[in-house]
Write a protein that holds these residues in place. Structure first.
Motif, PDB file in Angstrom:
ATOM      1  N   GLY A 127       0.643  -1.074  -0.163  1.00 22.79           N
ATOM      2  CA  GLY A 127       0.242  -0.257  -0.407  1.00 22.79           C
ATOM      3  C   GLY A 127       0.818   1.395  -0.277  1.00 22.79           C
ATOM      4  O   GLY A 127       0.584   2.123  -1.016  1.00 22.79           O
ATOM      5  N   VAL A 128       1.998   1.154   0.231  1.00 21.31           N
ATOM      6  CA  VAL A 128       2.342   2.327   0.688  1.00 21.31           C
ATOM      7  C   VAL A 128       3.769   2.402  -0.574  1.00 21.31           C
ATOM      8  O   VAL A 128       3.051   3.231  -0.603  1.00 21.31           O
ATOM      9  CB  VAL A 128       4.164   2.228   1.544  1.00 21.31           C
ATOM     10  CG1 VAL A 128       5.058   3.088   1.842  1.00 21.31           C
ATOM     11  CG2 VAL A 128       3.089   2.300   2.896  1.00 21.31           C
ATOM     12  N   LEU A 129       4.012   1.485  -1.283  1.00 19.27           N
ATOM     13  CA  LEU A 129       4.322   1.595  -2.713  1.00 19.27           C
ATOM     14  C   LEU A 129       3.464   2.399  -3.622  1.00 19.27           C
ATOM     15  O   LEU A 129       3.917   2.765  -4.434  1.00 19.27           O
ATOM     16  CB  LEU A 129       4.979  -0.357  -2.883  1.00 19.27           C
ATOM     17  CG  LEU A 129       5.273   0.585  -4.011  1.00 19.27           C
ATOM     18  CD1 LEU A 129       6.921   1.158  -4.606  1.00 19.27           C
ATOM     19  CD2 LEU A 129       6.002  -1.586  -4.555  1.00 19.27           C
ATOM     20  N   ASN A 130       2.160   1.867  -3.853  1.00 21.38           N
ATOM     21  CA  ASN A 130       0.991   2.240  -4.396  1.00 21.38           C
ATOM     22  C   ASN A 130       1.306   4.095  -4.099  1.00 21.38           C
ATOM     23  O   ASN A 130       1.019   4.706  -5.524  1.00 21.38           O
ATOM     24  CB  ASN A 130       0.158   1.279  -4.428  1.00 21.38           C
ATOM     25  CG  ASN A 130       0.018   0.235  -4.757  1.00 21.38           C
ATOM     26  OD1 ASN A 130       1.013  -0.591  -5.754  1.00 21.38           O
ATOM     27  ND2 ASN A 130      -1.043  -0.927  -4.016  1.00 21.38           N
ATOM     28  N   GLY A 131       0.343   3.914  -2.860  1.00 12.62           N
ATOM     29  CA  GLY A 131       0.405   5.359  -2.598  1.00 12.62           C
ATOM     30  C   GLY A 131       1.519   6.773  -2.969  1.00 12.62           C
ATOM     31  O   GLY A 131       1.606   7.923  -3.356  1.00 12.62           O
ATOM     32  N   VAL A 132       2.915   5.593  -2.554  1.00 12.35           N
ATOM     33  CA  VAL A 132       4.405   7.298  -2.971  1.00 12.35           C
ATOM     34  C   VAL A 132       4.014   7.037  -4.604  1.00 12.35           C
ATOM     35  O   VAL A 132       4.240   7.889  -5.247  1.00 12.35           O
ATOM     36  CB  VAL A 132       5.269   6.429  -2.924  1.00 12.35           C
ATOM     37  CG1 VAL A 132       6.950   7.067  -3.250  1.00 12.35           C
ATOM     38  CG2 VAL A 132       5.341   6.790  -0.766  1.00 12.35           C
ATOM     39  N   LEU A 133       3.492   5.782  -5.221  1.00  9.85           N
ATOM     40  CA  LEU A 133       3.654   6.097  -6.911  1.00  9.85           C
ATOM     41  C   LEU A 133       2.899   6.526  -6.908  1.00  9.85           C
ATOM     42  O   LEU A 133       2.532   7.866  -8.301  1.00  9.85           O
ATOM     43  CB  LEU A 133       4.357   4.682  -7.536  1.00  9.85           C
ATOM     44  CG  LEU A 133       5.041   3.835  -7.296  1.00  9.85           C
ATOM     45  CD1 LEU A 133       4.665   2.345  -7.730  1.00  9.85           C
ATOM     46  CD2 LEU A 133       6.836   4.463  -8.006  1.00  9.85           C
ATOM     47  N   VAL A 134       1.266   6.896  -7.000  1.00 13.04           N
ATOM     48  CA  VAL A 134       0.113   7.424  -7.268  1.00 13.04           C
ATOM     49  C   VAL A 134       0.024   9.154  -6.571  1.00 13.04           C
ATOM     50  O   VAL A 134       0.099  10.094  -7.182  1.00 13.04           O
ATOM     51  CB  VAL A 134      -0.915   6.416  -6.780  1.00 13.04           C
ATOM     52  CG1 VAL A 134      -2.265   7.673  -7.665  1.00 13.04           C
ATOM     53  CG2 VAL A 134      -0.654   5.282  -7.658  1.00 13.04           C
ATOM     54  N   ALA A 135      -0.219   9.410  -5.669  1.00 16.26           N
ATOM     55  CA  ALA A 135       0.142  10.342  -4.639  1.00 16.26           C
ATOM     56  C   ALA A 135       1.562  11.293  -5.382  1.00 16.26           C
ATOM     57  O   ALA A 135       1.176  12.632  -5.513  1.00 16.26           O
ATOM     58  CB  ALA A 135      -0.200   9.727  -2.673  1.00 16.26           C
ATOM     59  N   TRP A 136       2.465  10.854  -4.428  1.00 17.14           N
ATOM     60  CA  TRP A 136       3.979  11.534  -5.145  1.00 17.14           C
ATOM     61  C   TRP A 136       4.595  11.596  -6.677  1.00 17.14           C
ATOM     62  O   TRP A 136       4.167  13.145  -6.471  1.00 17.14           O
ATOM     63  CB  TRP A 136       4.433  11.218  -4.015  1.00 17.14           C
ATOM     64  CG  TRP A 136       5.038  11.749  -2.629  1.00 17.14           C
ATOM     65  CD1 TRP A 136       5.558  13.907  -2.073  1.00 17.14           C
ATOM     66  CD2 TRP A 136       4.312  11.792  -1.647  1.00 17.14           C
ATOM     67  NE1 TRP A 136       4.917  13.609  -0.924  1.00 17.14           N
ATOM     68  CE2 TRP A 136       3.988  12.961  -0.781  1.00 17.14           C
ATOM     69  CE3 TRP A 136       3.472  10.830  -1.366  1.00 17.14           C
ATOM     70  CZ2 TRP A 136       3.540  12.537   0.884  1.00 17.14           C
ATOM     71  CZ3 TRP A 136       2.291  10.914  -0.082  1.00 17.14           C
ATOM     72  CH2 TRP A 136       2.988  11.171   1.116  1.00 17.14           C
ATOM     73  N   LEU A 137       4.352  10.784  -7.174  1.00 17.28           N
ATOM     74  CA  LEU A 137       5.014  10.680  -9.052  1.00 17.28           C
ATOM     75  C   LEU A 137       4.148  10.894  -9.587  1.00 17.28           C
ATOM     76  O   LEU A 137       4.406  11.067 -10.711  1.00 17.28           O
ATOM     77  CB  LEU A 137       5.654   9.047  -8.742  1.00 17.28           C
ATOM     78  CG  LEU A 137       6.849   8.967  -7.663  1.00 17.28           C
ATOM     79  CD1 LEU A 137       7.386   7.719  -7.918  1.00 17.28           C
ATOM     80  CD2 LEU A 137       7.725   9.608  -7.655  1.00 17.28           C
ATOM     81  N   LYS A 138       2.673  11.008  -8.739  1.00 16.06           N
ATOM     82  CA  LYS A 138       1.333  11.550 -10.024  1.00 16.06           C
ATOM     83  C   LYS A 138       1.261  10.099 -11.473  1.00 16.06           C
ATOM     84  O   LYS A 138       0.979  10.801 -11.866  1.00 16.06           O
ATOM     85  CB  LYS A 138       1.955  13.213 -10.118  1.00 16.06           C
ATOM     86  CG  LYS A 138       2.004  13.957  -9.211  1.00 16.06           C
ATOM     87  CD  LYS A 138       0.660  13.405  -9.027  1.00 16.06           C
ATOM     88  CE  LYS A 138       0.551  14.835  -7.448  1.00 16.06           C
ATOM     89  NZ  LYS A 138      -0.959  15.463  -6.629  1.00 16.06           N
ATOM     90  N   LEU A 139       1.527   9.233 -11.203  1.00 17.00           N
ATOM     91  CA  LEU A 139       1.451   8.188 -11.446  1.00 17.00           C
ATOM     92  C   LEU A 139      -0.125   7.677 -12.117  1.00 17.00           C
ATOM     93  O   LEU A 139      -1.103   7.880 -10.698  1.00 17.00           O
ATOM     94  CB  LEU A 139       2.338   6.846 -11.401  1.00 17.00           C
ATOM     95  CG  LEU A 139       4.018   7.561 -11.807  1.00 17.00           C
ATOM     96  CD1 LEU A 139       4.828   5.760 -11.254  1.00 17.00           C
ATOM     97  CD2 LEU A 139       4.373   7.511 -12.894  1.00 17.00           C
ATOM     98  N   ASN A 140      -0.406   6.911 -13.073  1.00 19.25           N
ATOM     99  CA  ASN A 140      -1.775   6.961 -12.878  1.00 19.25           C
ATOM    100  C   ASN A 140      -2.098   5.440 -12.321  1.00 19.25           C
ATOM    101  O   ASN A 140      -1.598   4.470 -11.905  1.00 19.25           O
ATOM    102  CB  ASN A 140      -2.137   6.242 -14.641  1.00 19.25           C
ATOM    103  CG  ASN A 140      -3.766   5.822 -15.565  1.00 19.25           C
ATOM    104  OD1 ASN A 140      -3.694   4.465 -14.447  1.00 19.25           O
ATOM    105  ND2 ASN A 140      -4.185   6.232 -15.216  1.00 19.25           N
ATOM    106  N   ALA A 141      -3.257   5.421 -10.566  1.00 18.61           N
ATOM    107  CA  ALA A 141      -2.744   4.500 -10.288  1.00 18.61           C
ATOM    108  C   ALA A 141      -3.703   3.366 -10.941  1.00 18.61           C
ATOM    109  O   ALA A 141      -3.031   2.127 -10.349  1.00 18.61           O
ATOM    110  CB  ALA A 141      -4.395   5.027  -9.396  1.00 18.61           C
ATOM    111  N   LEU A 142      -4.423   3.334 -12.201  1.00 23.20           N
ATOM    112  CA  LEU A 142      -4.632   1.763 -12.877  1.00 23.20           C
ATOM    113  C   LEU A 142      -3.440   1.293 -13.216  1.00 23.20           C
ATOM    114  O   LEU A 142      -3.182  -0.363 -13.102  1.00 23.20           O
ATOM    115  CB  LEU A 142      -6.047   2.149 -13.576  1.00 23.20           C
ATOM    116  CG  LEU A 142      -5.854   0.627 -14.985  1.00 23.20           C
ATOM    117  CD1 LEU A 142      -7.840   1.006 -15.236  1.00 23.20           C
ATOM    118  CD2 LEU A 142      -4.969   0.568 -15.781  1.00 23.20           C
TER     119      LEU A 142
END
Length: 339
Positions: A127-142
């Motif tokens: 979850g932390v990995l997903n959160g960092v990639l989506v929220a901070w790096l602004k990558l597409n969540a899907l």
């Protein structure tokens, strides 16, 4: 998901619920959450009229644990959707936590606590990995969650090959997973407690109001000083913790889980979330309605089995439910923007 207090923020959270003038949308949103209970009532009435076996006491009690598993996973998915994301790594996280539980506990009674904590920690790390990639790096969540899910599935497979084929959970944990209190399985009570806890947090706390404001209108929330990335990442972390709980409870219930344990939780949690009224456009959601949707989908699956239909029909229904939910969410989003 803590942040500096902002007195202006409360002006945005109700907007996602009330829309125009604060009054016009309340009945619509309430109906959005009530619709699934109406659908469940109709399903039960039809079952009583044409398929009495599908709603017998024995049948209902037997499906409740599975409804509980789905409800917990769907609540996690709902949190992510409310933060304007989506999580396709659910099956991988459920399987990972289950496998880590088997590996770290080794079936020993004295390792139940360690095994459970390690299983939940593994889920939270994803979850932390997903959160960092989506929220901070602004990558597409899907794309992010699809990719991390594939990676975690590979890691889990590698880890599982080092465990005995007959690996099972400790006996005491298995007994806990199969235990009943007041006639209901342990999982059902845990799902109820989690539903009520999340409902209180979202409805009665400043944390919950801020979280809903971030999903409903990120720019407005940011303008009031809210660090929206924390809430977006926090949604993935909290959701992964819930998926980890599902993995542990499923393992305890099954006793000897395999690598297929998480497979049913790709589409079903999304379907339950949207059927429960969670807005894919963000901000709006009811954990109680999501629990009702989980019960509806589980009962629907039971009805289809009694009818002798293949489970593929349930997958078709889940897909239709997701598409319908996306359409309704988009329509509601347009109405809010138009207001």
């Amino acid at each position: 998901m803590t942040d500096t207090t902002s007195p202006q923020l409360t002006t945005y959270a109700p907007t996602s619920r009330s829309g125009r003038g604060g009054k016009g949308r309340v009945p619509l949103v309430q109906m959005q959450f009530a619709a699934i209970w109406i659908a469940l009532a109709v399903l039960l009435i039809l079952g009583a009229l044409f398929l009495p076996r599908s709603i017998s006491a024995t049948s209902i009690i037997s499906i409740l644990p599975f409804a509980g598993f789905l409800a917990i996973a769907a609540m996690g998915q709902s949190l992510v959707l409310m933060a304007r994301g989506i999580d396709l790594s659910v099956p991988a996280i459920v399987t990972l936590s289950s496998t880590v539980l088997l590996g770290t506990s080794g079936g020993a009674e004295g390792s139940i606590l360690v095994g459970t904590m390690m299983a939940l920690l593994a889920a939270v790390c994803v979850g932390v990995l997903n959160g960092v990639l989506v929220a901070w790096l602004k990558l597409n969540a899907l794309i992010v969650t699809l990719s991390t899910g594939a990676i975690i599935a590979g890691v889990t497979l590698w880890y599982r090959t080092g465990l005995p084929a007959e690996s099972g959970v400790p006996t005491a944990l298995a007994e806990f997973g199969g235990a009943r209190w007041l006639g209901l399985n342990t999982t059902v009570w845990i799902a109820i407690v989690l539903t009520l806890a999340l409902t209180v947090v979202l409805r009665r706390t400043q944390l919950g109001r801020r979280f809903e404001a971030v999903g409903a209108n990120p720019r407005a929330a940011y303008a009031t000083g809210v660090e929206i990335r924390r809430y977006q990442a926090g949604a993935f972390i909290a959701a992964s913790l819930l998926y980890g709980i599902v993995g542990v409870l499923l393992s305890a219930f099954i006793r000897n889980p395999t690598l297929d344990v998480g497979n049913p939780y790709l589409l079903a949690p999304i379907a339950a979330a949207v059927l429960g009224g969670t807005a894919i456009s963000g901000g709006i959601g009811s954990m109680i309605a999501v629990g009702g949707a989980a019960l509806f989908l589980t009962q629907l699956g039971q009805t289809l089995k009694v009818l002798g239909l293949e489970t593929s029909w349930q997958m078709i229904f889940q897909g239709v439910a997701i598409a319908l939910g996306m359409f309704l969410s988009e329509m509601q989003g347009r109405k809010r923007r138009g207001g």
